[in-house]
Design a protein around this motif. Structure first.
Motif, PDB file in Angstrom:
ATOM      1  N   TYR A 164       0.834  -1.205   0.000  1.00 59.19           N
ATOM      2  CA  TYR A 164       0.000   0.000   0.000  1.00 59.19           C
ATOM      3  C   TYR A 164       0.872   1.259   0.000  1.00 59.19           C
ATOM      4  O   TYR A 164       1.970   1.269   0.564  1.00 59.19           O
ATOM      5  N   ALA A 165       0.346   2.330  -0.594  1.00 62.61           N
ATOM      6  CA  ALA A 165       0.882   3.672  -0.389  1.00 62.61           C
ATOM      7  C   ALA A 165       0.150   4.259   0.813  1.00 62.61           C
ATOM      8  O   ALA A 165      -1.068   4.119   0.921  1.00 62.61           O
ATOM      9  N   THR A 166       0.874   4.904   1.719  1.00 65.74           N
ATOM     10  CA  THR A 166       0.259   5.315   2.980  1.00 65.74           C
ATOM     11  C   THR A 166       0.504   6.801   3.247  1.00 65.74           C
ATOM     12  O   THR A 166       1.624   7.295   3.119  1.00 65.74           O
ATOM     13  N   GLY A 167      -0.542   7.510   3.637  1.00 64.05           N
ATOM     14  CA  GLY A 167      -0.420   8.927   3.925  1.00 64.05           C
ATOM     15  C   GLY A 167      -1.256   9.314   5.132  1.00 64.05           C
ATOM     16  O   GLY A 167      -2.395   8.849   5.281  1.00 64.05           O
ATOM     17  N   ALA A 168      -0.692  10.151   6.006  1.00 66.14           N
ATOM     18  CA  ALA A 168      -1.388  10.643   7.195  1.00 66.14           C
ATOM     19  C   ALA A 168      -1.429  12.151   7.138  1.00 66.14           C
ATOM     20  O   ALA A 168      -0.418  12.804   6.847  1.00 66.14           O
ATOM     21  N   PHE A 169      -2.582  12.708   7.490  1.00 68.46           N
ATOM     22  CA  PHE A 169      -2.781  14.146   7.413  1.00 68.46           C
ATOM     23  C   PHE A 169      -3.536  14.620   8.649  1.00 68.46           C
ATOM     24  O   PHE A 169      -4.541  14.028   9.042  1.00 68.46           O
ATOM     25  N   GLY A 170      -3.012  15.695   9.277  1.00 70.88           N
ATOM     26  CA  GLY A 170      -3.712  16.274  10.405  1.00 70.88           C
ATOM     27  C   GLY A 170      -3.041  16.028  11.728  1.00 70.88           C
ATOM     28  O   GLY A 170      -1.820  16.125  11.871  1.00 70.88           O
ATOM     29  N   LYS A 171      -3.836  15.667  12.710  1.00 69.43           N
ATOM     30  CA  LYS A 171      -3.368  15.497  14.081  1.00 69.43           C
ATOM     31  C   LYS A 171      -2.727  14.127  14.273  1.00 69.43           C
ATOM     32  O   LYS A 171      -3.229  13.118  13.804  1.00 69.43           O
ATOM     33  N   TRP A 172      -1.618  14.101  15.021  1.00 66.60           N
ATOM     34  CA  TRP A 172      -0.932  12.858  15.334  1.00 66.60           C
ATOM     35  C   TRP A 172      -1.149  12.477  16.807  1.00 66.60           C
ATOM     36  O   TRP A 172      -1.894  11.590  17.122  1.00 66.60           O
ATOM     37  N   MET A 191       6.389   9.119  10.074  1.00 67.63           N
ATOM     38  CA  MET A 191       7.142   8.515   8.981  1.00 67.63           C
ATOM     39  C   MET A 191       7.844   7.221   9.387  1.00 67.63           C
ATOM     40  O   MET A 191       8.308   6.470   8.524  1.00 67.63           O
ATOM     41  N   ARG A 192       7.937   6.968  10.687  1.00 67.74           N
ATOM     42  CA  ARG A 192       8.508   5.702  11.160  1.00 67.74           C
ATOM     43  C   ARG A 192       7.431   4.800  11.744  1.00 67.74           C
ATOM     44  O   ARG A 192       7.734   3.771  12.336  1.00 67.74           O
ATOM     45  N   GLN A 193       6.185   5.212  11.585  1.00 66.48           N
ATOM     46  CA  GLN A 193       5.047   4.412  12.041  1.00 66.48           C
ATOM     47  C   GLN A 193       4.190   3.961  10.864  1.00 66.48           C
ATOM     48  O   GLN A 193       2.981   3.798  10.981  1.00 66.48           O
ATOM     49  N   GLY A 194       4.843   3.789   9.728  1.00 67.67           N
ATOM     50  CA  GLY A 194       4.171   3.181   8.588  1.00 67.67           C
ATOM     51  C   GLY A 194       3.722   4.117   7.493  1.00 67.67           C
ATOM     52  O   GLY A 194       3.182   3.660   6.480  1.00 67.67           O
ATOM     53  N   PHE A 195       3.925   5.415   7.650  1.00 66.26           N
ATOM     54  CA  PHE A 195       3.401   6.351   6.655  1.00 66.26           C
ATOM     55  C   PHE A 195       4.500   6.855   5.714  1.00 66.26           C
ATOM     56  O   PHE A 195       5.551   7.325   6.154  1.00 66.26           O
ATOM     57  N   ASP A 196       4.212   6.762   4.424  1.00 72.55           N
ATOM     58  CA  ASP A 196       5.107   7.319   3.411  1.00 72.55           C
ATOM     59  C   ASP A 196       5.058   8.838   3.424  1.00 72.55           C
ATOM     60  O   ASP A 196       6.047   9.506   3.089  1.00 72.55           O
ATOM     61  N   ASP A 215       6.058  18.504   7.557  1.00 74.43           N
ATOM     62  CA  ASP A 215       5.904  17.703   6.348  1.00 74.43           C
ATOM     63  C   ASP A 215       6.966  16.626   6.461  1.00 74.43           C
ATOM     64  O   ASP A 215       8.151  16.881   6.241  1.00 74.43           O
ATOM     65  N   GLY A 216       6.557  15.451   6.862  1.00 69.99           N
ATOM     66  CA  GLY A 216       7.522  14.433   7.263  1.00 69.99           C
ATOM     67  C   GLY A 216       8.157  14.846   8.575  1.00 69.99           C
ATOM     68  O   GLY A 216       7.483  14.992   9.592  1.00 69.99           O
ATOM     69  N   THR A 217       9.459  15.097   8.558  1.00 70.64           N
ATOM     70  CA  THR A 217      10.146  15.592   9.755  1.00 70.64           C
ATOM     71  C   THR A 217      10.632  17.026   9.563  1.00 70.64           C
ATOM     72  O   THR A 217      11.344  17.554  10.408  1.00 70.64           O
ATOM     73  N   ASP A 251      -2.591   1.321  -9.877  1.00 67.68           N
ATOM     74  CA  ASP A 251      -2.981  -0.004  -9.394  1.00 67.68           C
ATOM     75  C   ASP A 251      -2.565  -0.256  -7.952  1.00 67.68           C
ATOM     76  O   ASP A 251      -2.873  -1.304  -7.387  1.00 67.68           O
ATOM     77  N   LYS A 252      -1.860   0.685  -7.364  1.00 65.70           N
ATOM     78  CA  LYS A 252      -1.400   0.522  -5.981  1.00 65.70           C
ATOM     79  C   LYS A 252      -2.432   1.133  -5.046  1.00 65.70           C
ATOM     80  O   LYS A 252      -2.717   2.336  -5.123  1.00 65.70           O
ATOM     81  N   PRO A 253      -3.009   0.351  -4.141  1.00 64.66           N
ATOM     82  CA  PRO A 253      -4.035   0.913  -3.263  1.00 64.66           C
ATOM     83  C   PRO A 253      -3.449   1.901  -2.263  1.00 64.66           C
ATOM     84  O   PRO A 253      -2.282   1.821  -1.882  1.00 64.66           O
ATOM     85  N   SER A 254      -4.285   2.833  -1.841  1.00 66.17           N
ATOM     86  CA  SER A 254      -3.882   3.872  -0.898  1.00 66.17           C
ATOM     87  C   SER A 254      -4.501   3.609   0.470  1.00 66.17           C
ATOM     88  O   SER A 254      -5.630   3.133   0.571  1.00 66.17           O
ATOM     89  N   PHE A 255      -3.749   3.978   1.499  1.00 65.43           N
ATOM     90  CA  PHE A 255      -4.297   4.062   2.849  1.00 65.43           C
ATOM     91  C   PHE A 255      -4.134   5.500   3.308  1.00 65.43           C
ATOM     92  O   PHE A 255      -3.020   6.012   3.401  1.00 65.43           O
ATOM     93  N   VAL A 256      -5.247   6.168   3.584  1.00 69.45           N
ATOM     94  CA  VAL A 256      -5.236   7.565   4.017  1.00 69.45           C
ATOM     95  C   VAL A 256      -5.808   7.638   5.429  1.00 69.45           C
ATOM     96  O   VAL A 256      -6.938   7.205   5.672  1.00 69.45           O
ATOM     97  N   TYR A 257      -5.004   8.187   6.325  1.00 67.45           N
ATOM     98  CA  TYR A 257      -5.470   8.489   7.686  1.00 67.45           C
ATOM     99  C   TYR A 257      -5.654   9.998   7.739  1.00 67.45           C
ATOM    100  O   TYR A 257      -4.704  10.757   7.633  1.00 67.45           O
ATOM    101  N   PHE A 258      -6.907  10.429   7.878  1.00 71.13           N
ATOM    102  CA  PHE A 258      -7.264  11.840   7.778  1.00 71.13           C
ATOM    103  C   PHE A 258      -7.868  12.265   9.112  1.00 71.13           C
ATOM    104  O   PHE A 258      -9.004  11.915   9.432  1.00 71.13           O
ATOM    105  N   ALA A 259      -7.075  12.999   9.897  1.00 73.72           N
ATOM    106  CA  ALA A 259      -7.446  13.296  11.278  1.00 73.72           C
ATOM    107  C   ALA A 259      -7.389  14.799  11.542  1.00 73.72           C
ATOM    108  O   ALA A 259      -6.370  15.321  12.005  1.00 73.72           O
TER     109      ALA A 259
END
Length: 784
Positions: A164-172, A191-196, A215-217, A251-259
């Motif tokens: 999966y491609a993984t992206g997190a946005f917002g509050k951690w 970025m070390r907890q699974g998110f690209d 943005d990342g670190t 063709d690569k599925p995405s995982f989006v965590y939107f918080a």
């Protein structure tokens, strides 16, 4: 000599060649051990590559037809808030998803931010992953250290390592407080907890108008835009990432965590959204509870005959309030509702990105309307500045009324009166921080997956919990639970997949027992029964009784009492004793013990065994360019004397800007130069400002500016004398009458050479405007 283009020298046979896609390995992979091991390299004996056969390429791909996955997690939004679950706040995106999918009306969180997020992403109970409370108030006890263990790899890491491609946005809000500086470690950063990709803020809240972002670190420099708002910004960044990722690898599925940071305080929202809600809450919180209950019953969200649970005794009846109180409190609710509606609109924009790339049909969306119940942390009157609460200052209605027209804008950092938290958690009686009531833990959830769920616009009533989301995603994606991740054997996931309920509304629930505990408030659900004790309200300074005192436990049969309105403890003491024993058993099993009901005491890291990056230090040497130092990872200057010694190089024009600052508009201090004149300002919660200003301008060239603050002592929050020196000569002094004892800010930072976020000194400003025009090769901050 004339040269021919290189391609002209290529043989004709190669010029006609076009690259062919490499055939991927068949999916017979062991996905329980991550990363998935590459097969042994085949030995090739053929001499000439032209004669050799290219072996099958090893490539990790997600299982065929694995869906895109989106988890939306709203902050501090209670069960009775959104229109989707009968509440007064219109949330069209949530409504639309519900019509296309399923409403879960028996879904639970942990009652608090960090614990819910850690449990959600890991599939384990929050104490298992050391998140017994928020990260900033962690302790040295296992279960409460604030450090997510490597033996509980997050869902994002499992998906990333499965293609999966993984992206997190917002509050951690899942990084241990002492690990948030540039010194790291960054193991628990996104970025070390699974998110690209990560774009957002690390802490529990942020100023939506002037956030401190990564943005990342890498720290983010905010645009010079008077209309900037983080909610729109994070949506734009998420949309761009989704569309870019799909353009490069459709063709690569995405995982989006939107918080989003919404609807956690501060309640910041553009005025146009606020104006839509004028007059909508004039009926008050008691009448609104009744209206919400009626809608919930008519919509089938809750059973007919459900009663409103009693509200806490500290919450006044609306009819007893003064006209000024009603006017102020109604405005507070208007801003909150606007914040929620605006946020839902932006979530719709984010999800539309999947429509625009043609993949909405196979996108599995979990829209969780709250990481806990609506917050009652605003106390009896609400606050124009939330940090007054953390510093023991009670704001007055008459003072807040002066800011009523600015409420929700950049000049406020507001929270609302606790009466609204009860109303927006209807039909329940309590709120955030109280896991012993469904007002703290029952949150509406909508699940939509057009390709994978046949049912439309249906309700699911099975008891479920936030730890069930991770295993649900794994099953829906045809992935097994990993047993080893990055070489570490994993703690088994405690959650149970909800896939069984997708197309079977009457399926027996698979979660029959679940404990709840936050700071001594505790409860347990078991086979339709719920036992609980209310140990402390969010606005109470001390617990109501000792942890050993079990005299106030209550018992409810939730099969016939949806709202926890009918206490059966006296009628059925045997069942209560049974559930109390189950709670203790679960508490030991999942690392809840020892119970810890301390709150303000936890602000002192040393007293509760929490690591402190500055532990034992009385000084720190800094220089220009050192910025973004969060309070939890900076030397503590509160309730003590301090000395700041800045070696500076003053330009010919005299110099202007910040030398060192901590905090911002709503509390902090700054040593700065304005038009060549050095000065020190102390901003007490935005309520009282003191300036110690030199009568002389700095001469061009090297200079040493020193600020000495002699604290009065005899307790926290006292004042003291401030003296300003230039090259050893005293140039100004004055008294600072009061200081902040508890906290300056959750996201404003300490910065050298610039003031990030909001300004401590309005005349100096913030961000690029505040940058010192000279040089600061060395600055020493000492405390004693």
């Amino acid at each position: 000599m004339k040269y021919s283009p290189v391609f002209a020298l290529v043989p004709a046979t190669l010029a006609l060649w076009t690259p062919q896609p490499l055939k991927a390995q068949a999916d017979n992979l062991n996905r329980t051990v991550l990363p998935i091991a590459e097969p042994a390299r085949q030995q090739i004996t053929t001499l000439d590559a032209r004669d050799a056969k290219i072996p099958t390429r090893f490539e990790i791909k997600a299982p065929e037809s694995a869906p895109n996955v989106v988890i939306v997690l709203i902050d501090d939004l209670g069960f009775g808030s959104p229109s989707t679950f009968g509440g007064p706040v219109t949330m069209p995106t949530l409504d639309k998803l519900a019509q296309e999918g399923l409403r879960y009306n028996n879904f639970h969180t942990t009652a608090l931010c960090s614990p819910t997020r850690a449990a959600l992403k890991s599939g384990r109970n929050h104490h298992t992953v050391n998140m017994g409370f928020i990260t900033e108030l962690a302790t040295g006890f296992p279960g409460a250290t604030g450090q997510v263990p490597s033996a509980a790899a997050p869902l994002a890491e499992a998906l990333r390592l499965n293609g999966y491609a993984t992206g997190a946005f917002g509050k951690w809000h899942e990084t241990a407080a002492w690990e948030t500086s540039i010194a790291g470690p960054t193991d628990r950063w996104p970025m070390r907890q699974g998110f690209d990709k990560f774009y957002g803020f690390l802490g529990g809240e942020t100023n939506q108008w002037s956030p401190f972002l990564f943005d990342g670190t890498a720290q983010v420099e905010l645009p010079n835009d008077p209309n900037y708002h983080f909610m729109t910004d994070m949506t734009d960044k998420a949309r761009a990432w989704i569309k870019h990722q799909k353009a490069m690898s459709p063709d690569k599925p995405s995982f989006v965590y939107f918080a989003p940071g919404a609807t956690h305080a501060p309640h910041h929202v553009p005025a146009a959204w606020i104006n839509r809600w004028r007059g909508k809450f004039d009926q008050g919180w008691d009448k609104m509870r009744e209206e919400t209950l009626a809608r919930q019953i008519s919509m089938g969200i809750i059973p007919a005959g459900t009663k409103l649970a009693a509200k806490p005794g500290a919450i006044k009846d609306w009819d007893t309030l003064s006209d000024n109180e009603k006017r102020l409190f109604a405005r507070q609710a208007e801003v909150f509702a606007a914040f929620a509606e605006y946020t839902d609109h932006e979530i719709g924009r984010m999800l539309k990105a999947f429509e625009e790339v043609g993949q909405a049909e196979n996108t599995l969306v979990f829209y969780i309307a709250g990481d806990n119940g609506t917050s009652g942390e605003g106390g009896q009157n609400g606050m124009f500045n939330e940090y007054t609460y953390f510093n023991g200052v009670q704001e007055k209605v008459e003072d807040m009324l002066k800011l009523i027209d600015k409420w929700g804008g950049p000049e406020t950092y507001p929270h609302m009166a606790a009466g609204w938290s009860v109303a927006l958690n209807s039909p329940f009686g309590w709120m955030k921080q109280v896991p012993s009531d469904f007002g703290g833990t029952r949150n509406g959830m909508v699940v939509s997956w057009p390709k994978g769920i046949k049912a439309r616009n249906e309700i699911r009533t099975q008891f479920s919990h936030v730890i069930d989301i991770a295993p649900t995603v794994l099953e829906a994606s045809s992935l097994p639970e990993p047993t080893i991740v990055n070489g570490v054997r994993q703690i088994p996931i405690a959650g149970a997949s909800l896939v069984y309920s997708f197309d079977n509304p009457t399926a027996p629930e698979r979660r029959t027992t679940q404990y709840f505990e936050i700071a001594g408030n505790r409860a347990v659900y078991h086979e339709g029964w719920f036992a609980r004790t209310i140990h402390k309200a969010p606005w109470e300074a001390k617990p109501r009784r000792t942890l050993q005192d079990n005299s106030a436990w209550e018992l409810f049969d939730v099969r016939s009492d949806f709202s926890l309105a009918n206490d059966l403890a006296a009628e059925n003491p045997a069942k209560l004793s049974e559930l109390q024993a189950i709670f203790l058993k679960e508490a030991v099993k999942y690392g809840v013990m020892p119970l810890d009901d301390r709150f303000f005491e936890r602000l002192d890291a040393a007293s509760v065994g929490r690591p402190d990056l500055m532990a034992g230090r009385t000084s720190i040497t800094l220089a220009e360019g050192m910025t973004g130092m969060l309070e939890s990872a900076f030397i503590n200057v509160k309730n003590r004397s301090k000395t700041i010694t800045a070696d500076v190089e003053v330009p010919a024009a005299g110099g202007n800007g910040t030398l060192i600052v901590q905090g911002g508009r709503f509390g902090g201090w700054s040593l700065y130069v304005k038009n060549g004149v050095p000065a020190y300002d102390y901003n007490f919660l935005g309520l009282q400002r003191t300036s110690i200003t030199s009568s002389k301008k700095l001469a061009p060239g090297a200079a040493q500016i020193r600020l000495q603050f002699a604290y009065d002592g005899s307790g926290p929050g006292k004042g003291g004398m401030a003296s300003l020196f230039v090259n050893g000569e005293k140039v100004a002094e004055g008294r600072i009458e009061v200081t902040q004892p508890g906290i300056f800010s959750a996201d404003e930072t300490a910065d050298v050479g610039i003031d990030l976020g909001t300004p401590v000194v309005e005349a100096i400003g913030a961000e690029a405007r505040s940058r010192f025009t000279g040089r600061i090769p060395k600055l020493i901050l000492e405390v004693r």
